[in-house]
Write an enzyme that holds these catalytic residues in place. Sequence first.
Site, mmCIF file in Angstrom:
data_model
loop_
_atom_site.group_PDB
_atom_site.id
_atom_site.type_symbol
_atom_site.label_atom_id
_atom_site.label_comp_id
_atom_site.label_asym_id
_atom_site.label_seq_id
_atom_site.Cartn_x
_atom_site.Cartn_y
_atom_site.Cartn_z
ATOM 1 N N GLU A 127 -5.071 8.029 -4.384
ATOM 2 C CA GLU A 127 -4.293 8.749 -3.545
ATOM 3 C C GLU A 127 -2.741 8.648 -4.166
ATOM 4 O O GLU A 127 -2.443 7.678 -4.275
ATOM 5 C CB GLU A 127 -4.419 8.612 -2.122
ATOM 6 C CG GLU A 127 -3.580 9.355 -1.291
ATOM 7 C CD GLU A 127 -3.716 9.192 0.296
ATOM 8 O OE1 GLU A 127 -3.955 8.057 0.621
ATOM 9 O OE2 GLU A 127 -3.454 10.078 0.982
ATOM 10 N N GLY A 273 -2.036 -1.411 2.031
ATOM 11 C CA GLY A 273 -2.652 -1.999 2.920
ATOM 12 C C GLY A 273 -4.158 -1.803 2.658
ATOM 13 O O GLY A 273 -5.139 -2.730 2.901
ATOM 14 N N ALA A 274 -4.589 -0.411 2.578
ATOM 15 C CA ALA A 274 -5.751 -0.191 2.545
ATOM 16 C C ALA A 274 -5.937 1.365 2.258
ATOM 17 O O ALA A 274 -5.073 2.025 2.481
ATOM 18 C CB ALA A 274 -6.481 -0.560 3.910
ATOM 19 N N MET A 275 -7.122 1.782 1.973
ATOM 20 C CA MET A 275 -7.325 3.207 1.630
ATOM 21 C C MET A 275 -8.781 3.561 2.048
ATOM 22 O O MET A 275 -9.900 2.806 1.838
ATOM 23 C CB MET A 275 -7.459 3.376 0.113
ATOM 24 C CG MET A 275 -7.631 4.767 -0.385
ATOM 25 S SD MET A 275 -6.398 5.951 0.056
ATOM 26 C CE MET A 275 -7.353 7.568 0.206
ATOM 27 N N GLU A 276 -8.675 4.719 2.744
ATOM 28 C CA GLU A 276 -9.787 5.364 3.695
ATOM 29 C C GLU A 276 -10.847 5.800 2.847
ATOM 30 O O GLU A 276 -11.468 7.036 3.280
ATOM 31 C CB GLU A 276 -9.102 6.364 4.553
ATOM 32 C CG GLU A 276 -8.739 7.634 3.937
ATOM 33 C CD GLU A 276 -7.190 7.775 3.904
ATOM 34 O OE1 GLU A 276 -6.626 6.791 3.492
ATOM 35 O OE2 GLU A 276 -6.452 8.574 3.596
ATOM 36 N N ASN A 277 -11.271 5.325 1.371
ATOM 37 C CA ASN A 277 -12.207 6.078 0.722
ATOM 38 C C ASN A 277 -13.602 6.090 1.600
ATOM 39 O O ASN A 277 -13.923 5.112 2.176
ATOM 40 C CB ASN A 277 -12.615 5.263 -0.521
ATOM 41 C CG ASN A 277 -11.314 4.835 -1.299
ATOM 42 O OD1 ASN A 277 -10.774 5.685 -1.677
ATOM 43 N ND2 ASN A 277 -11.294 3.576 -1.473
ATOM 44 N N GLU A 308 -8.124 2.938 9.220
ATOM 45 C CA GLU A 308 -9.176 3.348 8.016
ATOM 46 C C GLU A 308 -10.246 4.157 8.708
ATOM 47 O O GLU A 308 -10.757 5.253 8.256
ATOM 48 C CB GLU A 308 -9.297 2.408 6.923
ATOM 49 C CG GLU A 308 -8.405 1.785 6.318
ATOM 50 C CD GLU A 308 -7.026 2.384 5.792
ATOM 51 O OE1 GLU A 308 -7.312 3.635 5.286
ATOM 52 O OE2 GLU A 308 -5.863 2.082 5.836
ATOM 53 N N HIS A 311 -9.857 7.370 9.940
ATOM 54 C CA HIS A 311 -9.694 8.331 8.586
ATOM 55 C C HIS A 311 -10.979 8.866 8.365
ATOM 56 O O HIS A 311 -11.060 10.021 7.625
ATOM 57 C CB HIS A 311 -8.932 7.830 7.413
ATOM 58 C CG HIS A 311 -7.629 7.665 7.386
ATOM 59 N ND1 HIS A 311 -6.771 8.767 7.622
ATOM 60 C CD2 HIS A 311 -6.818 6.722 6.873
ATOM 61 C CE1 HIS A 311 -5.501 8.719 7.292
ATOM 62 N NE2 HIS A 311 -5.492 7.151 7.034
ATOM 63 N N GLU A 330 -2.265 10.710 8.486
ATOM 64 C CA GLU A 330 -1.667 9.360 8.842
ATOM 65 C C GLU A 330 -1.218 9.248 10.070
ATOM 66 O O GLU A 330 -1.411 8.093 10.737
ATOM 67 C CB GLU A 330 -0.525 8.986 7.545
ATOM 68 C CG GLU A 330 -1.159 9.168 6.095
ATOM 69 C CD GLU A 330 -2.153 7.987 6.149
ATOM 70 O OE1 GLU A 330 -2.564 7.303 6.939
ATOM 71 O OE2 GLU A 330 -2.952 8.240 4.974
HETATM 72 ZN ZN ZN Z 1 -3.821 5.963 6.473
#
Ligand code: ZN
Length: 863
Positions: A127, A273-277, A308, A311, A330
């Site tokens: 992203e 911090g993190a990614m919502e794959n 996440e 998301h 977000e």
């Molecule tokens: Zn997010």
Amino acid sequence: MSTANLSRTEARRRSASVQVRDHRVELDLSAATDPGRGTFRTTTTVRFAATEPETFLDFLGPRVHAVTVNGEPREVDVDGGRIHLAGLAAENEVRVEAEAAYSRTGEGLHRFVDPADGATYLYTQQEPADARRVFAGFDQPDLKARFTFVVTAPAGWHVLSNQPVTTTELGPHGTARWAFAATPPLSTYLTAVVAGPYHRVTGEWRAAGDAAGAAPLVVPLGVWCRASLAEHLDAEEVLTITRQGLDFFREHVAFPYPWGTYDQVFVPEYNLGAMENPGCVTLTESYVFRSAATRAQHQARATTVLHEMAHMWFGDLVTPRWWDDLWLKESFADYLGTHAVVAATQFTDAWAAFASRRKAWAYAQDQLPTTHPVVADIPDVEAAKQNFDGVTYAKGAAVLKQLVAYVGEKAFFAGAQRYFARHAYGSTTLPDLLTELEGASGRDLGEWTRLWLHTSGPATLRARATLDEDDRLVRLEVHQDSRDPVTGAEVLRPHRLAVGLYHLTRGGLARSERVELDLTGRSVDVPGVAGLPAPDLVLVNDGDLTYGKVRLDDRSVATVREHLSALGDPLARAVVWSALWNSARDAVLPAADYLEAVLRHGPGESDTAVLQGLTANARTAVEHYLPPADRTAGRARWFDGAWHRLLEAPAGSDAQLVWARAVTGSGAAVPEAAGRLRALLEAEVPDLPMGPELRWATWQALAALGVASVGELDAELARDRTGEGVTQHLRALTSRPDPAVRARAWEALIHRTDLTNDQVDATIAGFTAPPRPRQGYAEAYFAVLRRLWQERSIEIASRLVRGLYPGQQDAAAGRRTDGHPVVRRTEEWLAGNEDAPAALRRLVIEQGDHLRRSLTAQGAAQA
Ligand SMILES: [Zn+2]
């Protein structure tokens, strides 16, 4: 403009002429463990309908070997980040064979070699527009399609993606080939591949069917980290939070979890911090606690896990059409992350951290000259990259909290359910959501939306009391003072808020009244309070329902200075702390007074998330807001105060850890600190767990003071030869105040392109560690800005532009802020570089504004 910077106009044009059916992406990662191989083979087969004869695919990599259109080989036509396609039919199958690079910057397919055991780990981060660093495709969010990933990698590895594996076949030379099930329609940026000898813990989540017709569901769960971190992974807690979250979202979203499996992978050198794959969330390794961690850190991790998870619906199932509506995912995820943590997990007090810390980020961002409405204007992907900011996340979330206070939680979730039912697997803009929220709540949200989502800046909220001669209330009003910093216009937003009246009693500072009301104009009378004894504290926005900076009146300030620890409600305390910090930032409350408040009432702060934020603020106040003449004494006062609070904190408590971090964090600026820092290393503070985190922080402070030898730092590395240890060692070495060390660090940052994202951060942190270190580098900074922006990836360039800005400066007594040489030089650079990329200008403008704010605070205190 570079063709790599896809614009909104181009994206719209492309989605009008193309309908993507599916992608098949084959990645050959079989040589990933060979450090001499910097690239991997990537082959995409994309099928799509076209209404125009030409379009383009996005790809950023060293080579495109071959392009085939409908079975016919074509000449490769690459321009920057694009592969041009011509002679298209109504239905097309395009195959691109290319060479992509392993990333060292956390963008695209990142490769990390673990110093602990030599193992190689890979993961993608894509992203907003880095899928094109991994495979050729239509890399824009609204062109959703099915993806089938096929990955060749060393046979002993685990390979994960958004969907379960369908087949694994052994291949030649110790390789294997993993094929994954086709995904439901996805945006490119949400696809993911994770590969390496990761350590795995499994579990599952089960939901029974219900009377409303929901089918029973079983979701396999996986929690993963590097093998060398396995002993530190408390997977059971992560799994518990995950199950609690899935229960929560099942009930509130009422759309069954759409992605089959749910893996969460803690990955090294992560940029965020993190990614919502979908089905394959990646998270920062700092959430695998190698050292003692506070409850606040566990809470932060839980909040991220549930952010996440939100998301999976807000963003993944329904995706913003373009990055203007980034907030549509977000802000919702940020709001729901905290809401779900409070509603469904052990961390029922998480709104306090949201009020004092998350919202501080929003207020700071929202007062910069570069602030923007929650619904932003994002002309291209470089602008998108910059907009993952405090407005999009924290202000958006705070505004949604206010919306829930306004329409009620039931209507809010009912609207969300209608939205998912209507738009599943599609992409949307703001009106799509509003229609459903209005339908569910029965309220017209047009005006609310205009005032909250299409304007900028926080209001300042204050109460004004009128008293009679017996010290009783005649009248109490709440005012808002609100100007949009972008347009300059007054914006009077509707605030649903509570006002708390507090009196000092033998039992503490107790709330005697709480009145909830609507403030829609400039002011409103608080009803039903006439005749009550004058409160010792009037707290506007008690309960933190709305978004706005609170200013306490003089009497309330006097009360909280003496008695803040006696305020029993943690959320009320958080709102007071937020008010004090905003006042310090705005040069209304002297920095020295803020510092004293933290030293006096910090020990009474039971919420360690809040306390951790207070100690960080106090350090900013000392380094940036105290006048230069008071700074040396202020540093010593803060270090000494933190040291004594460390000694007084209960053995083994979270507070002890937080104060220890404050001690190590501030020691670098206090020459007399060396002895006490050494005492920490000798474990002379009873029951303080001196894990690697605190040990390295202590060594870094000693190094910055010039009293740690290279031999000592190397010996510490020998104790901790891990991924984190190597990075911290680099930071410690770079922290030494020797001018030759500083010059080498500068050279490395400016000229070396082989530093990883974590190495860049460590070097910047070391370079800026000794107090006022950057004198002499200001001119060099401005001279090199444009070249850095051109030559580095946006992630690394942004870190350099922010981190190396000469922002620690002293106000000269009696001199105006505008006259400061670095302020002037910043203005000159901006005036002379109007043609510089907007994203670069934005960063320089923001750093300049932070400096002005510091100088203003320093000047106010010495005036
Ligand atoms: Zn997010």
